[in-house]
Structures are given as structure tokens and as C-alpha cells.
Design a protein around this motif. Structure first.
Motif: not given
Length: 478
Positions: A453-462
Motif C-alpha cells: 500500500a505504501q508503494t502504491k502511495l509512492f507511485t500515486a505521489w510520482l
């Protein structure tokens, strides 16, 4: 009729007989005002947004990628071409001066045969010599030409070339943005794979401990032997998962090495830092005018405006073209023993050319330029709508990913509390160790889901940084 009125009347007649064209209404182009977008003087995202992660290793990788990128090198070459094209367009309306030097030398043995009187032969020898005649000619001319830009032909061509140059500059900013995004995405994926591997290794250890406990219970007659099969299958699944994670990590490592301009094995000894929390983006400021904050849209708009100037330049082909030429030079002619002939020449040669009947060539060329502009305008408008959708989607995905991280964090915290309670019950003799191990495994599963989930959040931030321009500002020297 007075003589000085004749040129003016001729010019008026020529202008009246010029080829004509029909005005064409250009396709509409979306603007911030037409779309109702609020304007913002500053970009909502920092130009070096990745530095907000405070990860020196990531910063170094992105710096290396930007320095070695073949894509950026290709854009730099295209920019030099565009700059040369702008200089060439700028030179068309200026004065052109050249120096022309030439000469010739001819020797002839005699001036002709036939019977001649002694007097004629003696005169020929005195003038041209006994062994023939030498003829020499030299000239030196300074030539100039100037075409006054009365109807703006060269001005529009220059503006079109400058627009193409700015478009390439903005494409360079877009390329830098995508490279930084790609490096950061691979880097975060690498971090997530390492996190997943640590979690799988811990679950593998728990499963081996479960196997040991099950064997003891089987020997004690408290469990059937068949209970061991599922535990052993779990060991095989964990071993396969570790192998898959190692293979995926190698692929990401190789891809990141290639993106940073290095050989595939260059990062074999590289270990990324532990993943940090994703910075909070300025969500309240992310409604600013995207048309000037995204380098891809800015590049397309500059290219579109360049085509508009090409349309205006094509219209000037219907008007007269005035050229003023001038020359000044020296010439010298020598024939045998005759006196040399030297002369100085100077002239100004104005000329006017204008289209009258061109079999439709000028109209066809103008129609082609207008159609190209309309096509590009339609593509630009479509890309504007797409960009607005991407920005809205990126904001929605970020908010959804942030909510998912919050929810998964709460679930992980509850799982840890449950594991602690299970350990207390086991140590108090209220439950067996298998229940405690199951609670531990459930906690690790929740940690795995939290990492994803944190990786998805990072991807969304990118995606959010990219969709809102990555700190680009038109004319800001990106």
C-alpha cells in the motif's frame, strides 16, 4: 504623363493584379480562460521534487541518469538544430554582401593567316608581339542584396523558428521529468522488493518453527501425521517466493542501471536506503493552470503557435516581393601591347516580383498550412483534455492510496496487538504455540500488505508530480 508617375502607376497596377486568397477561420485553441482554470504565478510542485524524500542515494541516481541519458543527448542535438534554424530564419531578412573575384588569361600564336603587306605585319608585331598575343582580364566586385520585409514574411518565419526552438526546450524539460520519475519508480520498487523479501524470510522462519512444533505434537500423539503436509507445502511456497523476489529484484536493478546509463551489473553491490514516508503534496494548490505548468503541453502549444506563423508566412507569398541589389567593382582588360582598359562599375538594381497566375500553387500551399494548423490545434485540445483528466485521476488515486495506507496501518497495528496477546496467552499456558505462531504470521501478512500500500502511495505521489508538471514553468529555463 510626367515620367516620374509611370513607376507608381505600374506598381499600383501590379498590386491590383496580385493573386488573392480566401480568409480561413483557424480552429479554436483551448486556453486557461476558456477552460475556467485558475492561474497561478508559481508551479505547485518543486522543480526537484524528488529531493523532498531526503534520500541521498536516490538523488545521486537521478543526477547520474540526467547526466548520461541518451534521450537528453538526442534532445540537446535537436535543440542545437532548432537554434541553427532560428538563426537561419533571422538571416533571411538581413542584408547579404559578398565579394566576387574573377579573371582570365588567353594566349594566341597569331591573329590570322593570309597574305599581308609588310606594313600590316610590322604593325601587328608592334601591337601584339612577334610570338602571338596575350589577353588578360581581372575583375573584383562587391555585391549586396536586401529584401525589405514589408509584408512580414521573414518575421513570421523567424517567429515560427523561435517557437520550434522553445518547443524543443520544453521537450527537454519533459524528458528530464520522465527520467526522474522512472528512476524514482524503479528505486521504490526495489525498496519494496527488499521489504517483501525480509517479510517472506520471517514467515519462512515461523513456518519452520511451526513444522518443529507440529512434529513434536505428532510424536506426542496430539496431532495426526497428515497435519505436517500443509506445513511442508508452506515451506516450498516460501522458497519459491524468495526465488521469485530475487529474480524480480535483479530485473529492477538491471533496468535502473540501464536508465542511469550504466552497465547491467553496475548496481549489483548497491543497496537502496530504507523507504521513507511519502511527503505530503500541496493538494490545495493543485488546481492551478496546467497549460503553463506542464512541459509537454507547453511544447505542443509552442509548436502550434509556430504553425500559425507558418500560415501567416504562406499568406505573404500572395504579395509582391521586393529585392534591392547593388554592386561596385573594378575591372582591368589587357590585350597585347595595347593600352590597358581599367573601369569602375557601380549599380543599384531594384526589382519587384509578384504572383499573378500560379495555377493554384499558392492557394494549395496556404490551404495545406491552414489544415496542418487545424489538425495540430485539434490534437493539442485533445491533449489538454487528457492532461486535465490525468491530473484529476492522479489526485483521486493519491487520496485513495493515502486512505488505503491509513486503513492498512490500523489493521497492522491491530494484528500486532493480537500477536502480543497470543504470545501472552501462550506463555501463560492458555493457548498452544501454534496459535501464537499463526498470529505472528498474520501480523507479517499485514505488514506485507502495508508495504504494498505504501508503494502504491509512492507511485500515486510520482504520478501527481508528473501530472502537475514536475515544477516546470514556461520560460523558466528548464
Amino acid at each position: 504623363m510626367p515620367g516620374h508617375l509611370l513607376p507608381a502607376l505600374l506598381l499600383a497596377a501590379l498590386l491590383a493584379s496580385c493573386a488573392s486568397f480566401t480568409e480561413h477561420a483557424p480552429a479554436p485553441v483551448e486556453t486557461a480562460a476558456s477552460l475556467g482554470l485558475p492561474d497561478s504565478p508559481q508551479p505547485p510542485v518543486s522543480p526537484e521534487w524528488w529531493r523532498a524524500l531526503n534520500d541521498a542515494k536516490l538523488d545521486a541516481l537521478i543526477d547520474t541518469a540526467l547526466a548520461k541519458s541518451p534521450d537528453l543527448a538526442a534532445v540537446a542535438a535537436r535543440l542545437r538544430q532548432a537554434e541553427a534554424g532560428a538563426r537561419l530564419a533571422d538571416s533571411q531578412g538581413g542584408v547579404k554582401i559578398g565579394l566576387n573575384a574573377g579573371g582570365a588569361f588567353v594566349h594566341r600564336d597569331g591573329l590570322g593567316g593570309g597574305d599581308k603587306s609588310r606594313l600590316a605585319t610590322d604593325l601587328e608585331h608592334r601591337l601584339f608581339g612577334e610570338h602571338g598575343v596575350n589577353i588578360g582580364y581581372e575583375s573584383l566586385q562587391l555585391q549586396g542584396q536586401w529584401s525589405p520585409d514589408i509584408f512580414g514574411k521573414y518575421r513570421h518565419q523567424l517567429e515560427a523558428a523561435l517557437g520550434q526552438q522553445r518547443a524543443v526546450e520544453y521537450e527537454r524539460a519533459q524528458t528530464r521529468l520522465l527520467i526522474a520519475q522512472g528512476v524514482a519508480a524503479y528505486y521504490r520498487q526495489w525498496q519494496m522488493l527488499l521489504e517483501q523479501r525480509q517479510i517472506v524470510e520471517k514467515r519462512f522462519q515461523i513456518n519452520r518453527e511451526r513444522e518443529r512444533v507440529v512434529r513434536e505434537l505428532i510424536r506426542a500423539g496430539q496431532l495426526a501425521p497428515s497435519r505436517l503436509y500443509a506445513v511442508q507445502q508452506g515451506n516450498s511456497r516460501f522458497q519459491t517466493a524468495l526465488s521469485d523476489l530475487d529474480a524480480n529484484t535483479a530485473q529492477v536493478r538491471h533496468a535502473l542501471a540501464a536508465l542511469t546509463g550504466q552497465q547491467a551489473q553496475a548496481l549489483d553491490n548497491f543497496i537502496p536506503n530504507a523507504a521513507a514516508a511519502v511527503p505530503q503534496p500541496p493538494v490545495s494548490q493543485l488546481s492551478a493552470d496546467l497549460l503553463g505548468k506542464r512541459p509537454d503541453l507547453a511544447a505542443q502549444r509552442e509548436g502550434l503557435m509556430a504553425r500559425r506563423h507558418l500560415v501567416q508566412s504562406a499568406k505573404t507569398e500572395f504579395y509582391p516581393n521586393i529585392t534591392i541589389k547593388g554592386l561596385a567593382g573594378l575591372a582591368n582588360l589587357e590585350i597585347g601591347h595595347l593600352p590597358a582598359s581599367k573601369s569602375f562599375t557601380a549599380a543599384v538594381l531594384p526589382s519587384v516580383s509578384l504572383p499573378i497566375f500560379t495555377s493554384g500553387a499558392l492557394r494549395a500551399n496556404l490551404s495545406k498550412k491552414e489544415a496542418e494548423f487545424d489538425e495540430q490545434a485539434a490534437r493539442y485540445n485533445k491533449n489538454v483534455y487528457t492532461a486535465l483528466r490525468e491530473a484529476a485521476d492522479a489526485l483521486t488515486q493519491y487520496e485513495a492510496a493515502a486512505a488505503s495506507v491509513r486503513e492498512q496501518s490500523e489493521m497492522t497495528a491491530l494484528a500486532r496487538k493480537n500477536a502480543a496477546a497470543a504470545k501472552s496467552r501462550w506463555q501463560s499456558g492458555l493457548d498452544n504455540k501454534l496459535d501464537y505462531l499463526a498470529a505472528q504470521d498474520e501480523t507479517l501478512q499485514n505488514e506485507s500488505q502495508l508495504s504494498q500500500a505504501q508503494t502504491k502511495l509512492f507511485t500515486a505521489w510520482l504520478a501527481l508530480n508528473t501530472a502537475f508538471g514536475g515544477g516546470f514553468e514556461a520560460g523558466g529555463g528548464q
